[in-house]
Motif scaffolding. Structure first.
Motif, PDB file in Angstrom:
ATOM      1  N   HIS A   1      -2.222   1.531  13.206  1.00  0.00           N
ATOM      2  CA  HIS A   1      -3.635   1.178  13.318  1.00  0.00           C
ATOM      3  C   HIS A   1      -3.936   0.126  12.252  1.00  0.00           C
TER       4      HIS A   1
ATOM      5  N   GLU B   1      -2.454   0.619   8.579  1.00  0.00           N
ATOM      6  CA  GLU B   1      -2.035   2.027   8.548  1.00  0.00           C
ATOM      7  C   GLU B   1      -0.608   2.061   9.082  1.00  0.00           C
ATOM      8  N   ILE B   2       0.320   2.401   8.210  1.00  0.00           N
ATOM      9  CA  ILE B   2       1.738   2.327   8.570  1.00  0.00           C
ATOM     10  C   ILE B   2       2.327   3.726   8.597  1.00  0.00           C
TER      11      ILE B   2
ATOM     12  N   GLN C   1      -1.044   3.299   3.451  1.00  0.00           N
ATOM     13  CA  GLN C   1      -2.174   2.436   3.806  1.00  0.00           C
ATOM     14  C   GLN C   1      -2.065   1.212   2.909  1.00  0.00           C
TER      15      GLN C   1
END
Lengths: 444, 415
Positions: A128, A164-165, A173
């Protein structure tokens, strides 16, 4: 323009701002905000106490002056007061952004630029992302009862991506930000964004917990900037020194506090986030060498601290916006460029840590850096990504630990953050410098 | 076309303090207005500082509809709730008199310290209303004292704080604790022996900031939260409850979110008895990810409301007090009361470290001396798990009449 009451020093700062903010969630437009606002801050000094008023009623500034004047005690000798004598008087108009004003760029064009950058984020590990484009143009006007009449502008454009990983159970983040003085400066960032996304994903996937301890730490220009700002910049703000004999003795001008390779500069005339051609008391920007070749040679001043400590004005009285009074703040603060290639400096580190990017820092007696991306250095090579909570050092000792600065040099400016000093946060500042090696810092 | 109006009026008188004397008096009088219009599932927003007419702002919001921003969610309707939490705000004159009195005592009794910063009285009125019958109004007034203290014999920028926030200012209680704390500052003591010691914090914002990231509904749903996939799982010690708490008696902020939602009893639990029971959402995130709606929209007066909106209005998360007797909980062990810990952080997986710049030794009933600087280290799941001692109503360190808490857990000490 204003009727200034007799026996009082008065100044008026009017800020007219133009702001754009275009926000996205992934590729979806979330908000598009374009605003023009105006506010004013009025100060009156009677030789004993200041009286301030902050208002959005710009048409009613004269009434605010008159109301504050009623609270003050007129002083026929006000012009002889050392503080009032310290105020510079300038009549100047300095509008640098008539030709490249962000007000003239259609909002759709700004939106399209951002959309083109967001299309580059395709790695599935970025589960995201939220982001925004932001710009600000501020026109400040300053008038004083001593005769100053100054108008200047300042402009910033920038982007900020929050990624967002998730790589399995490894999550993070990550913030990526870039700013420039005009819209043209925000073009062509494709390679920068792609590289930042790739580095962030790899870091999240591979980072290992650090083994806490003392390490030699190599700081990138960004990390050097935060380090300089936190480890020493705040110490050079002289409002902390007024009336404090211990501080004056500890930080006496002429004292050696670093090696000869270390020079630290604050320069309000430097373009970028800290650009302050006139401060919020009407003082013209100065290039101040706080540390010259390891020797403490200067401090940052407002008119009040300059008068109290009998040192020259430096143009560092800054307010966050029209709601606040100016206090002593940094502008663009940096370690001066060194003369050693980065490769040589790294090659000398056998077991150390490289700090690439930083989430935040702080600067009390112990200063802190909270790294975002950092890496192990082994036998002269940058290797494994490391998760680090915080790096700390003593402000009294650490500058003496700086033992190498590189010939590679960069100043940086971001959007979406800034310097905090008590109630005034965030104030845009500029920072950066060379790659800097610190012999010994605590890493947790 | 439905219309929605937000008006914020803020007034402040602040005594600005330098070297234990008032050097300035600042008055603020600020109006901020935002207008939203809704048509065909789209939203348009405009706003301004200053007392701009509604007609001008509506016109701006209508023009903003052209941006085509989706908002197909029902407005909050037919809700009237007006609350005033302080009908008798402190006047400017009273504030300056109070500040002069406090500073005079500090100069007389504590000449070895200097005090700087702010003593202020602040008033806010915030209205949110719409053409669908929403009519909310929050009025409040607080006074706050926040003074950094500097020991004249040190070369530090500052050496500690005294603070007090509330709707009334109880001078007796203030002096009772301030005398105790300042005497402790004058009494250096050594860190107690041991690698792991009980740490007491009255500021839980660092932990709550980390939880705020992990309890964000959007991060939870997209898989990037540390808690993703852990709903109903036991995360923490079973004493721990974390909730959205919009009760202005706990935190002097509006009791409604930026979509006009008022929570039942002003609260919504997210962690209960240590289990993850919810994540916070606004209307959009709740609909998009099929999550319960928790009324968590934030943002500025002229922002698109959302859960990731503005850092200036962080979601009011709060631990619920779960323990009552701090002295018994410490079992005779000395504890460290943290006064200033600046710059620490969590790694993404929850490891925590922070320098403690100022702390006091606490014997279970009172503070007894000032400790040297050190670093504390732990992990979220340890601090909130096996090493958790409890969250207590703060009846030890008077910080004003707003209810504050003391949270206690054991951490590793790095000397």
């Amino acid at each position: 323009m204003f009727k200034f009451p007799q026996g009082l020093y008065v100044d008026v700062r009017i800020e007219e701002t133009f702001d754009t903010k275009i926000s996205f969630k992934k590729l979806e437009l979330e908000a598009q905000k374009v605003r023009t606002n105006k506010g004013a801050f009025i100060r009156i000094f009677d030789g004993n106490r200041w009286y301030y008023s902050s208002t959005t009623d710009v048409e009613g500034i004269q009434e605010h002056i008159d109301a504050l004047a009623k609270m003050a005690a007129p002083n026929p000798d006000i012009l002889q007061h050392p503080l009032v004598q310290a105020f510079e008087v300038h009549q100047d108009t300095l509008l640098r952004h008539d030709q490249d004003s962000v007000t003239a760029i259609p909002v759709q064009k700004k939106q399209q630029l951002m959309e083109s950058y967001l299309a580059l984020i395709t790695d599935p590990a970025v589960v995201h992302h939220t982001s925004y484009y932001v710009d600000n143009k501020t026109i400040k006007s300053f008038y004083s009862s001593k005769g100053s009449a100054i108008t200047f502008d300042k402009q910033t454009c920038g982007i900020r991506l929050t990624l967002e990983i998730a790589c399995g159970e490894n999550k993070d983040q990550v913030t990526v930000s870039k700013a420039a003085e005009n819209f043209a400066g925000m073009q062509g960032l494709e390679a920068f964004i792609t590289e930042e996304v790739n580095k962030s994903v790899a870091f999240t996937r591979d980072a290992q917990p650090v083994v806490p301890g003392e390490y030699t730490v190599l700081l990138s220009p960004e990390a050097t900037g935060v380090f300089t700002h936190e480890s020493f910049g705040h110490k050079s703000e002289s409002d902390f020194m007024v009336g404090d004999e211990t501080m004056k003795a500890e930080w006496a001008l002429g004292k050696a506090i670093g090696q000869e390779l270390l020079t630290i500069i604050d320069d309000g005339g430097e373009s970028g986030g800290g650009y302050t051609p006139y401060d919020d008391e009407g003082t013209k920007a100065a290039k101040t060498e706080i540390i010259s070749r390891g020797i403490l040679t200067g401090r940052l001043h407002s008119a009040a601290t300059s008068a109290a400590l009998e040192e020259p004005l430096t143009g560092n009285a800054r307010a966050m916006n029209f709601e606040f009074e100016p206090i002593v703040r940094m502008t663009t603060t940096y370690i001066a460029q060194g003369n050693r290639p980065l490769a040589d400096i790294i090659a000398e580190i056998d077991d150390g840590i490289y700090v690439d990017t930083v989430k935040h820092g702080s600067g009390m007696s112990t200063f802190t850096l909270a790294p975002a991306r950092s890496y192990k250095i082994e036998k002269g090579r940058i290797t494994t990504p490391l998760k680090i909570s915080v790096i700390t050092g003593s402000v009294f000792e650490t500058l003496a630990e700086v033992d190498a600065v590189s010939s590679e040099f960069k100043l940086v400016t971001f959007v979406g953050g800034g310097c905090g000093k008590m109630e005034q946060w965030p104030l845009p500042v500029g920072f950066g410098g060379p790659y800097t090696r610190v012999k010994k810092l605590k890493v947790q | 076309m439905k219309q929605e109006f937000i008006v914020i009026r803020e007034k402040e008188t602040a005594a600005r303090v330098q070297n234990t004397r008032i050097n300035a008096v600042r008055r603020k009088d600020i109006v901020k207005k935002g207008v939203r219009v809704y048509e065909n599932g789209k939203i348009g927003i405009s706003g301004a500082i200053g007392d701009i007419s509604d007609d001008v702002l509506v016109q701006g919001a209508v023009e903003n509809l052209a941006a085509g921003i989706d908002y197909p969610y029902p407005l909050t309707e037919n809700t009237k709730d007006h609350r005033n939490y302080n009908a008798k705000p402190m006047t400017s004159e009273e504030l300056v008199d109070l500040a002069e009195s406090i500073l005079s005592t500090l100069r007389r009794d504590y000449p070895d310290f200097s005090f700087s910063e702010t003593i202020a009285a602040y008033e806010i009125d915030m209205e949110m209303r719409n053409t669908a019958g929403l009519d909310l109004k929050y009025s409040d007034a607080i006074c706050y004292l926040g003074l950094i203290l500097k020991e004249k014999k040190t070369a530090n920028l500052f050496d500690g704080f005294i603070s007090c926030d509330g709707r009334q200012f109880d001078l007796d209680k203030f002096w009772d604790i301030t005398h105790q704390v300042l005497e402790a500052y004058r009494t250096p003591v050594a860190l107690p022996p041991g690698d792991t010691l009980p740490i007491i914090s009255f500021d839980t914002s660092g932990t709550l900031d980390f939880l705020r990231k992990s309890l964000n509904g959007e991060r939870y749903a997209t898989g990037s939260s540390l808690f993703s996939g852990k709903m109903e799982q036991q995360l923490f010690n079973e004493k721990i409850t974390v909730e959205i708490n919009r009760n202005p008696l706990s935190w002097p902020k509006p009791f409604f979110d930026m979509e006009g939602v008022v929570l039942k009893d002003d609260r919504y639990p997210l962690i209960a008895a240590g289990k993850l029971v919810g994540v916070f959402t606004d209307k959009k995130i709740a609909a998009q990810y099929n999550l319960p709606h928790t009324g968590a929209a934030g943002g500025e007066y002229d922002d698109m409301p959302g859960i990731d909106a503005s850092r200036s209005t962080p979601l009011p998360l709060r631990f619920k007090s779960d323990s009552t007797d701090l002295k018994s909980a410490l079992k005779g062990q000395p504890a460290i009361l943290v006064i200033a810990s600046s710059g620490g952080d969590f790694t993404p997986d929850g490891s925590f470290a922070a320098p403690v710049q100022v702390s006091l030794l606490f014997d279970g009933e009172k503070v007894v001396g000032k400790l040297p600087e050190f670093t504390m280290r732990s992990h979220l799941y340890k601090m909130m798990g096996e090493d958790y001692i409890g969250t207590f109503d703060n009846d030890i360190l008077y910080l004003g009449d707003l209810p504050t808490q003391l949270q206690c857990c054991c951490m590793t000490i790095v000397r």
